[in-house]
Design an enzyme around this catalytic site. Structure first.
Site, PDB file in Angstrom:
ATOM      1  N   HIS A 296      69.076  75.876 -89.214  1.00  9.85           N
ATOM      2  CA  HIS A 296      68.508  77.223 -89.329  1.00  9.85           C
ATOM      3  C   HIS A 296      69.431  78.171 -90.089  1.00  9.85           C
ATOM      4  O   HIS A 296      69.280  79.384 -90.015  1.00  9.85           O
ATOM      5  CB  HIS A 296      68.166  77.774 -87.934  1.00  9.85           C
ATOM      6  CG  HIS A 296      67.096  76.987 -87.236  1.00  9.85           C
ATOM      7  ND1 HIS A 296      66.716  77.172 -85.933  1.00  9.85           N
ATOM      8  CD2 HIS A 296      66.302  75.975 -87.701  1.00  9.85           C
ATOM      9  CE1 HIS A 296      65.740  76.322 -85.616  1.00  9.85           C
ATOM     10  NE2 HIS A 296      65.484  75.574 -86.661  1.00  9.85           N
TER      11      HIS A 296
ATOM     12  N   CYS B  42      75.666  89.778-109.392  1.00 12.51           N
ATOM     13  CA  CYS B  42      74.644  89.812-110.455  1.00 12.51           C
ATOM     14  C   CYS B  42      73.759  91.054-110.330  1.00 12.51           C
ATOM     15  O   CYS B  42      72.888  91.294-111.157  1.00 12.51           O
ATOM     16  CB  CYS B  42      73.784  88.544-110.421  1.00 12.51           C
ATOM     17  SG  CYS B  42      72.460  88.583-109.202  1.00 12.51           S
TER      18      CYS B  42
ATOM     19  N   THR C 281      68.958  72.815 -75.799  1.00  8.07           N
ATOM     20  CA  THR C 281      67.786  73.273 -76.579  1.00  8.07           C
ATOM     21  C   THR C 281      66.521  73.095 -75.746  1.00  8.07           C
ATOM     22  O   THR C 281      66.396  72.124 -74.997  1.00  8.07           O
ATOM     23  CB  THR C 281      67.659  72.544 -77.935  1.00  8.07           C
ATOM     24  OG1 THR C 281      66.485  73.023 -78.601  1.00  8.07           O
ATOM     25  CG2 THR C 281      67.593  71.028 -77.800  1.00  8.07           C
ATOM     26  N   SER C 282      65.581  74.052 -75.906  1.00 10.54           N
ATOM     27  CA  SER C 282      64.308  73.937 -75.197  1.00 10.54           C
ATOM     28  C   SER C 282      63.415  72.903 -75.875  1.00 10.54           C
ATOM     29  O   SER C 282      62.424  72.463 -75.305  1.00 10.54           O
ATOM     30  CB  SER C 282      63.608  75.302 -75.150  1.00 10.54           C
ATOM     31  OG  SER C 282      63.498  75.826 -76.454  1.00 10.54           O
TER      32      SER C 282
HETATM   33  N1  APR Z   1      74.304  74.860 -71.232  1.00 14.17           N
HETATM   34  C1  APR Z   1      73.338  74.063 -71.756  1.00 14.17           C
HETATM   35  N2  APR Z   1      72.066  74.458 -71.920  1.00 14.17           N
HETATM   36  C2  APR Z   1      71.746  75.701 -71.529  1.00 14.17           C
HETATM   37  C3  APR Z   1      72.691  76.593 -70.974  1.00 14.17           C
HETATM   38  C4  APR Z   1      74.024  76.115 -70.827  1.00 14.17           C
HETATM   39  N3  APR Z   1      75.000  76.879 -70.307  1.00 14.17           N
HETATM   40  N4  APR Z   1      72.064  77.753 -70.691  1.00 14.17           N
HETATM   41  C5  APR Z   1      70.779  77.607 -71.066  1.00 14.17           C
HETATM   42  N5  APR Z   1      70.574  76.359 -71.573  1.00 14.17           N
HETATM   43  C6  APR Z   1      69.359  75.779 -72.121  1.00 14.17           C
HETATM   44  C7  APR Z   1      68.067  76.296 -71.540  1.00 14.17           C
HETATM   45  O1  APR Z   1      67.731  75.617 -70.350  1.00 14.17           O
HETATM   46  C8  APR Z   1      67.090  76.008 -72.672  1.00 14.17           C
HETATM   47  O2  APR Z   1      66.602  74.679 -72.594  1.00 14.17           O
HETATM   48  O3  APR Z   1      69.302  76.142 -73.484  1.00 14.17           O
HETATM   49  C9  APR Z   1      67.951  76.132 -73.933  1.00 14.17           C
HETATM   50  C10 APR Z   1      67.717  77.398 -74.725  1.00 14.17           C
HETATM   51  O4  APR Z   1      66.444  77.368 -75.296  1.00 14.17           O
HETATM   52  P1  APR Z   1      65.995  78.376 -76.448  1.00 14.17           P
HETATM   53  O5  APR Z   1      66.371  79.737 -76.041  1.00 14.17           O
HETATM   54  O6  APR Z   1      64.568  78.087 -76.741  1.00 14.17           O
HETATM   55  O7  APR Z   1      66.929  77.976 -77.678  1.00 14.17           O
HETATM   56  P2  APR Z   1      66.704  76.889 -78.818  1.00 14.17           P
HETATM   57  O8  APR Z   1      66.104  75.636 -78.269  1.00 14.17           O
HETATM   58  O9  APR Z   1      67.972  76.767 -79.552  1.00 14.17           O
HETATM   59  O10 APR Z   1      65.628  77.621 -79.737  1.00 14.17           O
HETATM   60  C11 APR Z   1      65.275  77.020 -80.958  1.00 14.17           C
HETATM   61  O11 APR Z   1      64.051  78.963 -81.633  1.00 14.17           O
HETATM   62  O12 APR Z   1      63.812  81.280 -81.976  1.00 14.17           O
HETATM   63  C12 APR Z   1      64.152  80.080 -82.506  1.00 14.17           C
HETATM   64  O13 APR Z   1      65.405  79.858 -84.437  1.00 14.17           O
HETATM   65  C13 APR Z   1      65.549  80.085 -83.059  1.00 14.17           C
HETATM   66  O14 APR Z   1      67.123  78.277 -83.284  1.00 14.17           O
HETATM   67  C14 APR Z   1      66.222  78.904 -82.379  1.00 14.17           C
HETATM   68  C15 APR Z   1      65.051  78.030 -82.018  1.00 14.17           C
END
Ligand code: APR
Length: 270
Positions: free
Chosen positions: A120, A172, A208-209
């Protein structure tokens, strides 16, 4: 957990290399809030659910300077945590080939991983909208620019204004934007990421979710090529059902536990 940890160690110990796919959760313990956890950005500004950070800014234009300033303040204070550092250890042990991240916060590079694929993009890069040149920014340069956000941004009326209204023009003369990917744009370094995940023996999926594609499709590619999938997350995600092992807990705690278990078992270089 220890039984599951043993299984993870056994799978990694079989040889080949691993990749890590990370999301906002790995930076949570560095003080950068995730997007979709309760109380965070999408909860507070729910109209933005479909549009990422830019969607949130566009549907809450009067809040844009405040939202951006808060984000940059947190970024300024953030340092790599034990989760990021654990991934550097795995690389030094000769086990981890690359980190594929959805995060734009630059913390994997700062921690010291040598191959970081930023799907990203990065908040630390500028992209000229005319000549296309990309420039990496030093942290201090970015934060000096960020300090000016409340003065430079009044009420936002367009995405272009958010993207180009903050940064200085290119040499530029063209307007520069942040080199991060907004919804609807192509992700970066995807070919390289696909090459790594389709030839890895195991994949670590951290924080990541698993709802944003194509990042969330990478574990399927790995799985179809017989990789062993290990997920680290305090909560189950959309990817959990595909994973061979779910190590429940925070990245800052569980990644170092995995590193220690591997060292204890003699897996990887000393
Ligand atoms: N350690 C590990 N995981 C964690 C922690 C932690 N301390 N705290 C929260 N999480 C987990 C949550 O349970 C969830 O599954 O991190 C995840 C966060 O999810 P999102 O907020 O959806 O983040 P992400 O998956 O990176 O989102 C993907 O969405 O908005 C867009 O571009 C943005 O890159 C981002 C993309």
């Amino acid at each position: 957990m220890s039984n599951l940890m043993d299984k993870a160690v056994e799978a990694i110990g079989k040889g080949g290399y691993g990749t890590a796919l990370t999301g906002a959760g790995i930076s949570a313990e560095s003080g950068i809030p995730t997007y979709r956890d309760p109380g965070n950005l999408y909860d507070q500004y729910d109209q933005g659910k479909q549009g990422g950070m830019l969607g949130v800014l566009m549907t809450n234009p009067e809040k844009a300077p405040e939202i951006l300033s808060t984000f940059f303040n947190k970024l300024q204070e953030a340092k790599p945590n034990t989760g990021h550092i654990g991934l550097v250890e795995l690389e030094k042990m000769g086990l981890l080939k690359s980190v594929i991240t959805q995060n734009v916060d630059g913390l994997h590079r700062l921690a010291g991983n040598s191959k970081v694929l930023e799907l990203h993009g990065s908040i630390y890069r500028m992209l000229c909208t005319v000549c296309g040149i990309k420039k990496q920014m030093e942290q201090n340069d970015l934060f000096a620019i960020a300090d000016e956000i409340p003065n430079k941004l009044g009420t936002i009326t367009s995405i272009t204004e958010i993207m180009t209204g903050i940064l200085p023009p290119c040499s530029c003369g063209g307007p520069q934007r942040f080199d991060f990917v907004s919804f609807g744009e192509s992700v970066q370094e995807l070919n390289e990421a696909v090459l790594d995940v389709t030839s890895c023996s195991w994949m670590l999926i951290v924080g990541t979710s698993g709802v944003v594609h194509p990042a969330a499709t990478l574990p399927t590619y790995a799985k179809n090529n017989d990789a062993f999938l290990i997920e680290i997350n305090p909560k189950e995600s959309d990817l959990t059902s595909q994973c061979d092992i779910f190590l429940k807990g925070s990245a800052g705690q569980v990644v170092p536990e995995l590193v220690n278990a591997l060292k204890k078992a003699g897996v990887g270089n000393k």
